[in-house]
Design a protein around this motif. Structure first.
Motif, PDB file in Angstrom:
ATOM      1  N   TYR A  47      19.894 -17.576  32.337  1.00 19.75           N
ATOM      2  CA  TYR A  47      19.746 -17.152  33.896  1.00 19.75           C
ATOM      3  C   TYR A  47      19.830 -18.125  35.060  1.00 19.75           C
ATOM      4  N   GLN A  48      19.189 -19.434  34.461  1.00 25.72           N
ATOM      5  CA  GLN A  48      19.414 -20.345  35.420  1.00 25.72           C
ATOM      6  C   GLN A  48      19.161 -21.724  34.950  1.00 25.72           C
ATOM      7  N   ASP A  49      19.368 -22.912  35.938  1.00 26.15           N
ATOM      8  CA  ASP A  49      18.868 -24.207  35.366  1.00 26.15           C
ATOM      9  C   ASP A  49      17.463 -24.197  35.428  1.00 26.15           C
ATOM     10  N   ILE A  68      11.984 -25.645  44.059  1.00 26.21           N
ATOM     11  CA  ILE A  68      10.610 -25.933  43.546  1.00 26.21           C
ATOM     12  C   ILE A  68      10.011 -24.612  43.358  1.00 26.21           C
ATOM     13  N   GLN A  69       9.445 -24.270  42.006  1.00 23.40           N
ATOM     14  CA  GLN A  69       8.606 -22.961  41.627  1.00 23.40           C
ATOM     15  C   GLN A  69       7.195 -23.376  41.674  1.00 23.40           C
ATOM     16  N   LEU A  70       6.808 -24.370  41.177  1.00 22.89           N
ATOM     17  CA  LEU A  70       5.379 -24.729  41.416  1.00 22.89           C
ATOM     18  C   LEU A  70       5.126 -26.387  41.097  1.00 22.89           C
ATOM     19  N   ALA A  77      -2.796 -22.609  45.296  1.00 21.92           N
ATOM     20  CA  ALA A  77      -2.559 -21.843  46.474  1.00 21.92           C
ATOM     21  C   ALA A  77      -2.110 -20.718  46.089  1.00 21.92           C
ATOM     22  N   TYR A  78      -1.071 -20.657  45.405  1.00 28.26           N
ATOM     23  CA  TYR A  78       0.128 -19.542  45.461  1.00 28.26           C
ATOM     24  C   TYR A  78      -0.510 -18.568  44.245  1.00 28.26           C
ATOM     25  N   GLN A  79      -0.799 -19.332  43.342  1.00 28.50           N
ATOM     26  CA  GLN A  79      -1.288 -18.568  42.103  1.00 28.50           C
ATOM     27  C   GLN A  79      -2.625 -17.644  42.299  1.00 28.50           C
ATOM     28  N   CYS A 122       6.478  -9.085  32.629  1.00 28.92           N
ATOM     29  CA  CYS A 122       7.815  -8.776  32.385  1.00 28.92           C
ATOM     30  C   CYS A 122       8.478 -10.024  32.936  1.00 28.92           C
ATOM     31  N   GLU A 123       8.900 -10.932  32.231  1.00 28.48           N
ATOM     32  CA  GLU A 123       9.668 -12.253  32.619  1.00 28.48           C
ATOM     33  C   GLU A 123      10.942 -12.034  31.908  1.00 28.48           C
ATOM     34  N   ILE A 124      11.922 -12.516  33.006  1.00 31.06           N
ATOM     35  CA  ILE A 124      13.423 -12.034  32.358  1.00 31.06           C
ATOM     36  C   ILE A 124      13.626 -13.608  31.313  1.00 31.06           C
ATOM     37  N   ASP A 125      13.248 -14.508  31.627  1.00 32.10           N
ATOM     38  CA  ASP A 125      13.605 -15.983  31.109  1.00 32.10           C
ATOM     39  C   ASP A 125      12.773 -16.577  30.007  1.00 32.10           C
ATOM     40  N   GLY A 153      12.205  -9.591  29.473  1.00 27.88           N
ATOM     41  CA  GLY A 153      13.429  -8.652  30.051  1.00 27.88           C
ATOM     42  C   GLY A 153      13.487  -8.597  31.625  1.00 27.88           C
ATOM     43  N   ASP A 154      14.338  -7.788  32.000  1.00 27.92           N
ATOM     44  CA  ASP A 154      14.467  -7.551  33.732  1.00 27.92           C
ATOM     45  C   ASP A 154      13.470  -6.829  34.100  1.00 27.92           C
ATOM     46  N   GLY A 155      12.622  -7.322  35.271  1.00 26.11           N
ATOM     47  CA  GLY A 155      11.498  -6.350  35.934  1.00 26.11           C
ATOM     48  C   GLY A 155      12.056  -5.261  36.457  1.00 26.11           C
ATOM     49  N   VAL A 156      13.139  -5.133  36.795  1.00 24.39           N
ATOM     50  CA  VAL A 156      14.002  -3.974  37.251  1.00 24.39           C
ATOM     51  C   VAL A 156      14.090  -2.645  36.529  1.00 24.39           C
ATOM     52  N   VAL A 172       4.268  -8.954  42.074  1.00 24.40           N
ATOM     53  CA  VAL A 172       6.006  -9.565  41.861  1.00 24.40           C
ATOM     54  C   VAL A 172       5.998 -11.117  42.202  1.00 24.40           C
ATOM     55  N   ASP A 173       5.655 -11.723  41.014  1.00 21.59           N
ATOM     56  CA  ASP A 173       5.911 -13.121  41.144  1.00 21.59           C
ATOM     57  C   ASP A 173       7.251 -13.630  41.032  1.00 21.59           C
ATOM     58  N   SER A 174       8.159 -13.543  41.913  1.00 15.42           N
ATOM     59  CA  SER A 174       9.306 -13.691  41.668  1.00 15.42           C
ATOM     60  C   SER A 174      10.014 -14.999  42.207  1.00 15.42           C
ATOM     61  N   GLY A 179      20.017 -15.277  42.951  1.00 16.46           N
ATOM     62  CA  GLY A 179      19.961 -15.483  41.315  1.00 16.46           C
ATOM     63  C   GLY A 179      19.143 -14.052  40.584  1.00 16.46           C
ATOM     64  N   PRO A 180      18.689 -14.087  39.502  1.00 18.46           N
ATOM     65  CA  PRO A 180      17.902 -13.250  38.816  1.00 18.46           C
ATOM     66  C   PRO A 180      17.037 -12.217  39.628  1.00 18.46           C
ATOM     67  N   ALA A 181      16.656 -12.777  40.619  1.00 16.52           N
ATOM     68  CA  ALA A 181      15.520 -11.906  41.330  1.00 16.52           C
ATOM     69  C   ALA A 181      15.812 -11.194  42.728  1.00 16.52           C
ATOM     70  N   GLN A 182      17.439 -11.276  42.863  1.00 19.15           N
ATOM     71  CA  GLN A 182      17.791 -10.653  43.944  1.00 19.15           C
ATOM     72  C   GLN A 182      17.322  -9.144  44.118  1.00 19.15           C
ATOM     73  N   THR A 241       4.246 -27.625  48.851  1.00 17.61           N
ATOM     74  CA  THR A 241       5.684 -27.946  48.427  1.00 17.61           C
ATOM     75  C   THR A 241       6.729 -26.706  48.409  1.00 17.61           C
ATOM     76  N   TYR A 242       6.320 -25.694  49.204  1.00 14.02           N
ATOM     77  CA  TYR A 242       7.296 -24.773  49.274  1.00 14.02           C
ATOM     78  C   TYR A 242       7.917 -24.894  50.423  1.00 14.02           C
ATOM     79  N   PRO A 243       9.413 -24.400  51.007  1.00 13.40           N
ATOM     80  CA  PRO A 243       9.916 -24.743  52.147  1.00 13.40           C
ATOM     81  C   PRO A 243       9.130 -24.132  53.097  1.00 13.40           C
TER      82      PRO A 243
HETATM   83  N1  SAM Z   1       5.955 -19.141  42.550  1.00  8.98           N
HETATM   84  C1  SAM Z   1       7.340 -19.122  42.585  1.00  8.98           C
HETATM   85  C2  SAM Z   1       7.971 -18.692  43.935  1.00  8.98           C
HETATM   86  O1  SAM Z   1       7.348 -18.278  44.813  1.00  8.98           O
HETATM   87  O2  SAM Z   1       9.163 -18.927  43.983  1.00  8.98           O
HETATM   88  C3  SAM Z   1       7.649 -18.371  41.521  1.00  8.98           C
HETATM   89  C4  SAM Z   1       7.545 -18.514  40.176  1.00  8.98           C
HETATM   90  S1  SAM Z   1       7.774 -17.788  38.766  1.00  8.98           S
HETATM   91  C5  SAM Z   1       8.236 -19.274  37.972  1.00  8.98           C
HETATM   92  C6  SAM Z   1       9.296 -16.933  39.177  1.00  8.98           C
HETATM   93  C7  SAM Z   1       9.975 -16.222  37.897  1.00  8.98           C
HETATM   94  O3  SAM Z   1      10.649 -14.872  38.337  1.00  8.98           O
HETATM   95  C8  SAM Z   1      10.783 -16.913  37.059  1.00  8.98           C
HETATM   96  O4  SAM Z   1      10.433 -17.186  35.918  1.00  8.98           O
HETATM   97  C9  SAM Z   1      12.204 -16.014  36.957  1.00  8.98           C
HETATM   98  O5  SAM Z   1      12.760 -16.210  35.702  1.00  8.98           O
HETATM   99  C10 SAM Z   1      11.638 -14.720  37.053  1.00  8.98           C
HETATM  100  N2  SAM Z   1      12.407 -13.591  37.316  1.00  8.98           N
HETATM  101  C11 SAM Z   1      13.460 -13.943  38.234  1.00  8.98           C
HETATM  102  N3  SAM Z   1      14.107 -12.600  38.462  1.00  8.98           N
HETATM  103  C12 SAM Z   1      13.570 -11.881  37.246  1.00  8.98           C
HETATM  104  C13 SAM Z   1      13.600 -10.355  37.244  1.00  8.98           C
HETATM  105  N4  SAM Z   1      14.664  -9.660  37.789  1.00  8.98           N
HETATM  106  N5  SAM Z   1      12.873  -9.885  36.094  1.00  8.98           N
HETATM  107  C14 SAM Z   1      11.799 -10.494  35.548  1.00  8.98           C
HETATM  108  N6  SAM Z   1      11.545 -11.897  36.127  1.00  8.98           N
HETATM  109  C15 SAM Z   1      12.546 -12.518  36.955  1.00  8.98           C
END
Ligand code: SAM
Length: 305
Positions: A47-49, A68-70, A77-79, A122-125, A153-156, A172-174, A179-182, A241-243
């Motif tokens: 799914y991603q680098d 940057i994810q974390l 702060a985020y979690q 449910c985490e896709i990767d 798997g895919d959250g959708v 929804v911590d996406s 990419g996969p979260a669209q 560290t988020y935009p």
């Molecule tokens: N805190 C971060 C942010 O605000 O951008 C998000 C952190 S967490 C690592 C984001 C997760 O969403 C990633 O592990 C990614 O693989 C997952 N993800 C993306 N699309 C997804 C989908 N369709 N279903 C399930 N998980 C997905």
């Protein structure tokens, strides 16, 4: 002339050797940079680098597709906010679903709530889960809670299959909508979330930056207003560290018992958290209420939708 060189796709910048620059079309013309001490992991999943590096001043850092994810220094702060803003707004949350969240940090925070009996994720990767367990044990500790069931798997698809009215809360911590979260930012997904929530159930989604993505946020608000007949609210927090140094959250409730997100009915604070290894670093009831106070430009834009 190094300035003209395009940055490598994983963000390891050739502009300033030894630094990671977060360059993305989602925030044109700007890039936050972190000094890199050592690259600890580089991989490519289906799914991603995926990359992990030791930074000079923010601890270890998780990067997905150059974003940057974390970081160990400011993930609290985020979690804490994405978890406790919804869960502290309803009495006795029992069944919680996390979409995304493969680093385990949201699970760690959900586990603080003793009323919770079941936590689905449910985490896709799978690579994100494995890498987080290896390099971020204090964050991936969330996976060890016996109430957690991990679905890769895919959250959708997961939400489409979820029985109606299953959950008290969905988080929804996406990653971002490239990419996969669209699809996690689109109306059909919100409709499947609303169906999987009980009456008066709540959802909290990662909702980008008011400085950078007001147009995306407005579209999300329009969709949420049509789908969630309880209430629709936008909150935000600082994450260095988020935009733009912040991240927002959409907090919605389904029709049923009313939810007042701005005044936590089920507050937790550092004193209530003996059962987990570490006290809260960021969340408290004052910052919960303050999170819903918006600058005028954002307040006007959201109210107009
Ligand atoms: N805190 C971060 C942010 O605000 O951008 C998000 C952190 S967490 C690592 C984001 C997760 O969403 C990633 O592990 C990614 O693989 C997952 N993800 C993306 N699309 C997804 C989908 N369709 N279903 C399930 N998980 C997905």
């Amino acid at each position: 002339d190094t300035l003209s060189k395009e940055p490598q796709p994983n963000g390891l910048s050739s502009v300033i050797p030894g630094w990671f620059s977060e360059i993305s079309p989602m925030w044109p013309g700007e890039a936050h940079s972190l000094k890199v001490e050592k690259i600890l992991f580089q991989g490519k999943s289906d799914y991603q680098d995926v990359m992990v590096f030791q930074s000079a001043t923010y601890g270890k850092v998780l990067i997905l597709d150059g974003v940057i994810q974390l970081t160990e220094r400011d993930e609290c702060a985020y979690q804490e906010m994405i978890t406790h803003l919804p869960l502290c707004s309803i009495p006795n949350p029992k069944k919680v679903l996390v979409i995304g969240g493969g680093d385990g940090g949201v699970l760690r925070e959900v586990a603080r709530h003793s009323s919770v009996e079941k936590i689905d994720i449910c985490e896709i990767d799978k690579m994100v889960v494995d890498v987080s367990k290896e390099f971020f044990p204090d964050i991936a500790v969330g996976f060890a809670d016996p109430r957690v069931t991990l679905n890769i798997g895919d959250g959708v698809a997961f939400l489409k299959a979820a029985p109606e009215g299953t959950y008290d809360a969905v988080i929804v911590d996406s990653s971002d909508p490239i990419g996969p979260a669209q699809e996690l930012f689109e109306k059909p997904f919100f409709e499947s979330v609303a169906r999987a929530l009980r009456p008066g159930g709540v959802v909290c989604t990662q909702a980008e930056s008011i400085w950078l993505h007001m147009h995306i946020i407005e579209d999300i608000v329009v969709n949420c207003r049509q789908v969630f007949k309880g209430s629709v609210n936008y909150a935000w927090t600082t994450v260095p560290t988020y935009p733009s140094g912040m991240i927002g959250f959409m907090l919605c409730s389904t029709e049923g018992p009313s939810v007042d997100f701005k005044h936590p009915v089920n507050p937790i604070d550092e004193n209530d958290c003996q059962q987990v290894a570490r006290p809260l670093k960021f969340y408290n009831r004052e910052i919960h209420s303050a999170a819903f106070c918006l600058p005028s430009f954002a307040k006007r834009a959201i109210a107009s939708k």
